[in-house]
Write an enzyme that holds these catalytic residues in place. Structure first.
Site, PDB file in Angstrom:
ATOM      1  N   THR A  71       0.841  -1.189   0.000  1.00  0.00           N
ATOM      2  CA  THR A  71       0.000   0.000   0.000  1.00  0.00           C
ATOM      3  C   THR A  71       0.883   1.249   0.000  1.00  0.00           C
ATOM      4  OG1 THR A  71      -0.048   0.211   2.382  1.00  0.00           O
ATOM      5  CG2 THR A  71      -1.714  -1.179   1.382  1.00  0.00           C
ATOM      6  N   GLU A 121      -6.176  -3.467   0.645  1.00  0.00           N
ATOM      7  CA  GLU A 121      -6.354  -4.453   1.718  1.00  0.00           C
ATOM      8  C   GLU A 121      -7.578  -5.341   1.503  1.00  0.00           C
ATOM      9  OE1 GLU A 121      -5.568  -1.319   2.090  1.00  0.00           O
ATOM     10  OE2 GLU A 121      -4.062  -1.039   3.666  1.00  0.00           O
ATOM     11  N   LYS A 156     -14.519  16.691  14.302  1.00  0.00           N
ATOM     12  CA  LYS A 156     -15.169  16.380  15.572  1.00  0.00           C
ATOM     13  C   LYS A 156     -15.555  17.686  16.250  1.00  0.00           C
ATOM     14  CE  LYS A 156     -12.510  12.561  14.743  1.00  0.00           C
ATOM     15  NZ  LYS A 156     -11.436  12.504  13.721  1.00  0.00           N
ATOM     16  N   TRP A 198     -19.921  14.381  14.731  1.00  0.00           N
ATOM     17  CA  TRP A 198     -19.024  14.325  13.579  1.00  0.00           C
ATOM     18  C   TRP A 198     -19.613  15.149  12.433  1.00  0.00           C
ATOM     19  CZ3 TRP A 198     -17.434   8.432  12.885  1.00  0.00           C
ATOM     20  CH2 TRP A 198     -16.545   8.084  13.907  1.00  0.00           C
TER      21      TRP A 198
END
Lengths: 550, 550
Positions: free
Chosen positions: B193, B339, B448, B453
């Protein structure tokens, strides 16, 4: 068998097991609104959704757990193609128990043997099939019974000892479950084969095999949420060919006809049209009469999206053409057996590179068993188990291996049915350069003449194309010089014999002279087994002396 | 993690392993005539067949074995999307070695790290990329090099030490092979990655994971032998999204464009039309310019059978509509990561039950990441790792687990990236009652504010719908009272500021008042990473003091 080579370890989550709960839970999560249409006990139709079905599946699993059903226990089902059977397809294996598919066509003695051989502890039985269960209960006193019915238990008369009532149990069951993670080689269901000789033999499908079979079927048939899937073949037989699981993986509509098509032809065809069915499974013995019924309809149904999987025998050309011309439906010949879950080959359309071949060749290809699917390892071997080429000419027995091919029979040692981990199909076939498999005979029916094989199926098909031949069987009969020679057994429509020369003329284009039968016998009927297959074993014994052989 | 429950043993051949050799061998056996079109070194096009490719794959495997490559060895590839890379996809893993996908976009230092971390022994490099290899050779003296070229070695100038010539080796290689049966958890390939911080991390895909991913992709996209598959995204990146394997499983035509689309736009679109492409993969950054090119064509191409998988970011509505209206092609948003192999969600069409929803809702659904696919186990968790409902409203981090989801990084201990066997995607999303996943932010970019959120992606998309806003970023900046507050960073087309009130007005319909940024800063450009993504880390540092927070 073979050496397994280990490479570098991967970083994938390889301990994450394949099991059928993944399929139904995913379908319920992503397509809760998808419909399941089902025939009710009174012959009407009703419908519910994946959300509703899943909710009942959860409760069903909790009921079974509450009754003490533990991982590895065997739970039998005696039912038509009903919504309850559909739910049990997921709830029984979901708790790591094994769903025993009880074959309604087996005699009571064989069914009792199957229950004892599989150590069945509980059986769920539909009210309409109580007589089957009652016949079994006396000789299997340790088995517990659950009756499935829309009526209360008080209204149901039965001699079953202390039966429970499925819907009563469901009504009070917990609606939440923490499904177990099931080791993937665990048995998902058990199906016993119906051989013509000996006791039924148990094939125990694994969660892994079913999962891989399901994905492969969906991929090979191109199934999606836009499909409507009619489950025509019995759900007790080879998991209904894996079509219920494939339908769920594809999040397709499911149509459950209840009793089988033979008793139910009109209502099933009507539902097929009303529910926009696009995928179904059956055999020429049922698709033929369905086509006859369709011909009587005033409005021609548009079934142009439909792919009907047809097994058992080669579909007649007239039937395939009839469906194509009358409805647009595609009859897809598929091949497999109880031992193969069953998908081995599928004949879906004509591949792009062959679309410009002459029409006759295209129909010839469409009629054969089809192209082998990914994941089944196929060998073709001669009588000495030497590998034969895939050249469209060499005839040999099909040997099969793979994640959904049985590699043994439950609690039986039958080494003669296996070779190096491959299951011996007992079918003689050719495989051509494009992977098309054509079954030409059963190996026990093939005629061994002068060191060569003569296969009977094509010859029988050719003979029945004679306008006056209703049925034909070609059997091998002992011969003093050639070991065996073919004998034709024929039933005519008018009882009048057809001259042998006329039969030979019919066969001449497709068969070598030395392959033609020297004699034909004209009979009133041919011997058949209890499930309607030609019983060549009986016929061979009956006519063993025809050619004066040993 | 979880307890694995064992049921009754099945009779399936469960030791029969899943590996990629099964896929390519089956395709070559059943569709030897299927075509593979590929771009040649001189920019022209040529084609061969699965039969030819398989024959070269067998020889390639024998070459590697002859050089001493053993099970578990790592073999690197530096190449464009070429036919040789396609062949290496099968020959390297076919002998239980690991194909290292070498990312051409990584710097020399990182690529060198990857080679050493993976213990790479051999690297195959295309002639046109020799400079990359030469830069790596000096610091990796133990690695052996093989040059891939149509020209003889004598004509190729290189500083590589004792390079071998791939075609010379192939020419004399054995054309028969007895493929090993590979244990399915063995690594098939390795992809590292490209994080914005730290060293590349290795994901090692298993044969099992790739096999299951392949079948699932074919099923989800409805791929078949009638498809023509264009591999647009780099073959070094996440196995080209698993599309080469899916194409082979489906026995589809494969189209290999060589160098990537950015350098190659016209010829690739022309080939797409000429080769009747029906499946392709890419991102809006490439599909956008391709659409612009298509608009210049005199004859509108008919791409009505085409499904283009689009990843990386949400496809712009104008682009999706443009393809639909101009060509009939369907842009399918898909979601995943290195992944995850990568398939996690696919947005294929609109499901039957939603086809009568208002057009706006249908496009909203089409734009999101799509519906989760079977086999990926998804959780949605809040900041304390509590599970959240799939109600389309709750925003949480996506956690993923399953046969093709990484459960670790190669030779690294990174427990903070995993929870109970689930990989933490780092993406904040909602999941609705139909399984539609909508990614609303990266968890590190989410703002935040006062215990709630605020996600930035939707807000950025809304801002760029303003005719004068070219680019926009919303970042969280420390605030003395609210912990963080959003700050808008904007680049306008004319360099002239847009009044804050006008921006608020634009956002008002979709966002609560408390979510709106108090300030907007107008810049000449936004900070981006080496691969062109917004670099919010840099921007957050730069503007940390805007609201006078800690």
């Amino acid at each position: 068998m073979y050496e397994l080579i280990k490479g570098l370890p991967s970083t994938h989550g390889d301990d994450y097991p394949l099991n059928t709960t993944t399929l139904i839970r995913h379908a319920a999560r992503t397509s809760p609104e998808q419909e399941i249409a089902y025939r009710t006990a009174d012959g009407g139709w009703d419908r519910y959704t994946y959300r509703d079905a899943y909710e009942r599946i959860v409760r069903s699993a909790n009921v079974l757990r509450g009754l003490g059903v533990a991982p590895g226990d065997v739970v039998g089902v005696i039912d038509w193609n009903s919504r309850r059977f559909f739910e049990l397809y997921w709830s029984i294996p979901g708790i790591a128990a094994v769903m025993l598919q009880m074959n309604l066509r087996l005699g009571q003695e064989d069914l009792g043997f199957v229950m004892r051989h599989s150590n069945t502890s509980w059986v769920l039985v539909d009210e309409s099939l109580l007589s089957v269960a009652e016949g079994l209960a006396a000789e299997n006193p340790d088995v517990r019974w659950i009756v499935m019915s829309d009526r209360p238990l008080s209204e149901i008369e039965t001699t079953l000892p202390n039966p429970l009532h499925y819907e009563d149990l469901l009504a009070v069951a917990n609606r939440e479950i923490d499904w177990p993670m099931i080791e993937e080689s665990s048995a998902y269901s058990a199906c016993y084969t119906t051989g013509t000789t000996g006791r039924p033999k148990g094939v125990y499908y694994s969660h892994r095999g079913i999962y891989l079979h399901t994905l492969t079927m969906v991929a090979e048939l191109g199934m999606s949420a836009h499909d409507s899937v009619l489950l025509l073949t019995p759900m007790f037989h080879g998991s209904c060919w894996g079509l219920p699981q494939a339908a769920v993986q594809a999040r397709a509509k499911v149509v459950l006809p209840g009793r089988y098509a033979a008793d139910n032809l009109g209502p099933i065809v009507d539902a097929m049209i009303a529910e926009g069915v696009t995928v179904g499974n059956g055999a020429p013995a049922i698709f033929g009469p369905m086509l006859d019924y369709i011909r009587t309809l005033e409005i021609r149904p548009d079934l142009s999206r439909a792919r009907f999987l047809s097994g058992a025998t080669e579909p007649p050309l007239s039937m395939m053409r009839g469906y194509a011309e009358l409805t647009g439906a595609d009859i897809i010949h598929a091949y497999g057996a109880t031992e193969t879950t069953p998908l081995v080959t599928v004949n879906r359309g004509i591949k792009p590179s062959l679309t410009d071949r002459p029409e006759e060749e295209r129909w010839d290809r469409k009629r054969c068993q089809g192209v082998m699917v990914t994941g089944v390892d196929i060998r073709l071997v001669d009588a000495e188990d030497n590998d034969l080429p895939f050249d469209g000419a060499a005839q040999g027995e099909l040997l099969l291996r793979g994640p959904w091919i049985t590699s043994s029979y439950h609690s039986l040692n039958e080494p003669e049915r296996f070779l190096d981990g491959y299951w011996r199909s007992g079918d003689v076939a050719t495989i051509d350069e494009y992977g098309y498999v054509k079954v030409v005979d059963r190996i026990k029916d093939v005629i061994k003449s002068g060191g060569e094989w003569i296969s009977s199926i094509d010859m029988e098909n050719a003979l029945t194309s004679h306008p006056r031949v209703r049925e034909a069987a070609i059997i091998g009969v002992a011969h003093p010089k050639w070991q065996e020679r073919p004998l034709a057994l024929i039933v005519t429509t008018d009882g009048v014999e057809v001259p042998l020369a006329e039969l030979h003329e019919l066969l001449a284009p497709a068969f070598a002279k030395w392959q033609l039968p020297e004699r034909a016998l004209f009979l009133d009927s041919l011997d058949r087994t209890s499930v309607g297959k030609l019983d060549k074993k009986v016929m061979r014994a009956k006519f063993a002396d025809t050619y004066g052989g040993a």
